[in-house]
Design a protein around this motif. Sequence first.
Motif, mmCIF file in Angstrom:
data_model
loop_
_atom_site.group_PDB
_atom_site.id
_atom_site.type_symbol
_atom_site.label_atom_id
_atom_site.label_comp_id
_atom_site.label_asym_id
_atom_site.label_seq_id
_atom_site.Cartn_x
_atom_site.Cartn_y
_atom_site.Cartn_z
ATOM 1 N N VAL A 15 75.476 -1.710 -7.518
ATOM 2 C CA VAL A 15 75.511 -2.986 -8.241
ATOM 3 C C VAL A 15 76.780 -3.726 -7.850
ATOM 4 O O VAL A 15 77.855 -3.121 -7.754
ATOM 5 C CB VAL A 15 75.489 -2.773 -9.773
ATOM 6 C CG1 VAL A 15 75.576 -4.106 -10.505
ATOM 7 C CG2 VAL A 15 74.229 -2.015 -10.191
ATOM 8 N N ILE A 16 76.640 -5.018 -7.606
ATOM 9 C CA ILE A 16 77.806 -5.853 -7.316
ATOM 10 C C ILE A 16 77.808 -7.020 -8.298
ATOM 11 O O ILE A 16 76.835 -7.755 -8.402
ATOM 12 C CB ILE A 16 77.795 -6.388 -5.876
ATOM 13 C CG1 ILE A 16 77.829 -5.232 -4.873
ATOM 14 C CG2 ILE A 16 78.998 -7.322 -5.646
ATOM 15 C CD1 ILE A 16 77.810 -5.678 -3.416
ATOM 16 N N GLN A 17 78.913 -7.156 -9.013
ATOM 17 C CA GLN A 17 79.097 -8.306 -9.889
ATOM 18 C C GLN A 17 79.996 -9.301 -9.163
ATOM 19 O O GLN A 17 81.091 -8.953 -8.712
ATOM 20 C CB GLN A 17 79.738 -7.885 -11.213
ATOM 21 C CG GLN A 17 79.813 -9.006 -12.226
ATOM 22 C CD GLN A 17 80.548 -8.603 -13.481
ATOM 23 O OE1 GLN A 17 81.607 -9.134 -13.785
ATOM 24 N NE2 GLN A 17 79.992 -7.646 -14.211
ATOM 25 N N LEU A 18 79.532 -10.539 -9.040
ATOM 26 C CA LEU A 18 80.254 -11.517 -8.231
ATOM 27 C C LEU A 18 80.164 -12.910 -8.833
ATOM 28 O O LEU A 18 79.245 -13.218 -9.584
ATOM 29 C CB LEU A 18 79.703 -11.511 -6.795
ATOM 30 C CG LEU A 18 78.190 -11.569 -6.585
ATOM 31 C CD1 LEU A 18 77.660 -12.985 -6.757
ATOM 32 C CD2 LEU A 18 77.800 -11.049 -5.208
ATOM 33 N N GLY A 31 68.554 -3.206 -1.617
ATOM 34 C CA GLY A 31 68.275 -2.767 -2.975
ATOM 35 C C GLY A 31 69.490 -2.726 -3.864
ATOM 36 O O GLY A 31 69.531 -1.971 -4.844
ATOM 37 N N VAL A 32 70.487 -3.542 -3.558
ATOM 38 C CA VAL A 32 71.703 -3.608 -4.374
ATOM 39 C C VAL A 32 71.517 -4.682 -5.440
ATOM 40 O O VAL A 32 71.178 -5.828 -5.130
ATOM 41 C CB VAL A 32 72.938 -3.935 -3.512
ATOM 42 C CG1 VAL A 32 74.178 -4.135 -4.392
ATOM 43 C CG2 VAL A 32 73.177 -2.808 -2.503
ATOM 44 N N GLY A 33 71.716 -4.319 -6.684
ATOM 45 C CA GLY A 33 71.570 -5.277 -7.771
ATOM 46 C C GLY A 33 72.739 -6.237 -7.832
ATOM 47 O O GLY A 33 73.900 -5.827 -7.689
ATOM 48 N N ILE A 34 72.450 -7.507 -8.043
ATOM 49 C CA ILE A 34 73.498 -8.517 -8.165
ATOM 50 C C ILE A 34 73.535 -9.037 -9.603
ATOM 51 O O ILE A 34 72.510 -9.444 -10.152
ATOM 52 C CB ILE A 34 73.265 -9.699 -7.206
ATOM 53 C CG1 ILE A 34 73.387 -9.242 -5.754
ATOM 54 C CG2 ILE A 34 74.268 -10.825 -7.481
ATOM 55 C CD1 ILE A 34 73.104 -10.346 -4.742
ATOM 56 N N ILE A 35 74.725 -9.002 -10.176
ATOM 57 C CA ILE A 35 74.983 -9.626 -11.465
ATOM 58 C C ILE A 35 75.872 -10.831 -11.188
ATOM 59 O O ILE A 35 76.991 -10.685 -10.692
ATOM 60 C CB ILE A 35 75.664 -8.669 -12.450
ATOM 61 C CG1 ILE A 35 74.776 -7.442 -12.708
ATOM 62 C CG2 ILE A 35 75.979 -9.383 -13.761
ATOM 63 C CD1 ILE A 35 75.450 -6.373 -13.564
#
Length: 317
Positions: A179-182, A202-206
């Motif tokens: 998961v990457i929060q940006l 398949g990396v989740g983005i917040i």
Amino acid sequence: MQYKYLGNTGLKVSEVAFGGVEIGMPYGLKMSQAKHMLQKQDAIKLLHHALDQGITLFDTARLYGESENIMGEAFQGIRQQIVLASKCRHFRNPDGTLPDKFALKHIVRQSIHESLNALKTDYIDVFMMHHADLEMLEIDEIYEIFTVLQKEGLIRYPGISVYEVEETKLALDKGFWKVIQLPFNLMDQKQGIHFKQAYEQGVGIIGRSVLMRGLLTDKSFQLHPELRAVQDHILKYRQLFNSEIDNLVALAMKFAASFPEISSVLVGFDKIKFVDYALEIFNSKYLNEEQVALAKSLSYPDQGFLNLAQWDNNGWL
């Protein structure tokens, strides 16, 4: 409320996430005084209301003041109903240097146990390295300790919170972070160049900073003189208003929600009415291709200037 999978983690989260910084510490424009803070019981009511309205992803951090403690009390006994994301303590020393590798592993382990205790839970769904930068992302021992914590069941998935596009690129290339929060908003759109790669991996983005701490609201028109060019630029977004989107807050939220690669859009709340209004906006009716293209063309020309942390240090916010 619409729900999406957070990358390939298997976690299904609400399209809008509850940003927990505002319930834990003064934050945003002109929020330097603690008198603006919610009382604890009011914050708990706010969290319960958000959950009742369908918000399931709640984001906090070890360094968000009382946020973890308040969430821990609010969700005690109903932990299984939410997806909880938190962040490790900062790694850098006051002089900007990093501790030695042994100390880094100790910081991570100490921080996770502090968070678990405050949150009154025995696991965190997404545990993030806070303010991850290029140097940190190259340290093997950080990957080792996050892997150990995952094997121990203390965290379900490792994630990072970043600022710069180079950090996102390196994190994706490492293939470890789930998961990457940006930051991503009408003004600051530079992170969008990595959305395709994140989606394919398949990396989740917040997405966070959707309102830029309140800059993309009516409050923005009382800015510091050094931000006059920013203030003038914000006025340009009015050309995107229409019968369904007649204010900057709605436009900013709908813009961020118009990107399918973003699993959840992080919004800070301090009043129940703001939760209810956000849920009216997140209604699956977002910007069409033409509107998105126009909004992209109106990103702030000097993306490097958009550094809210530096503006805060300068006393401009």
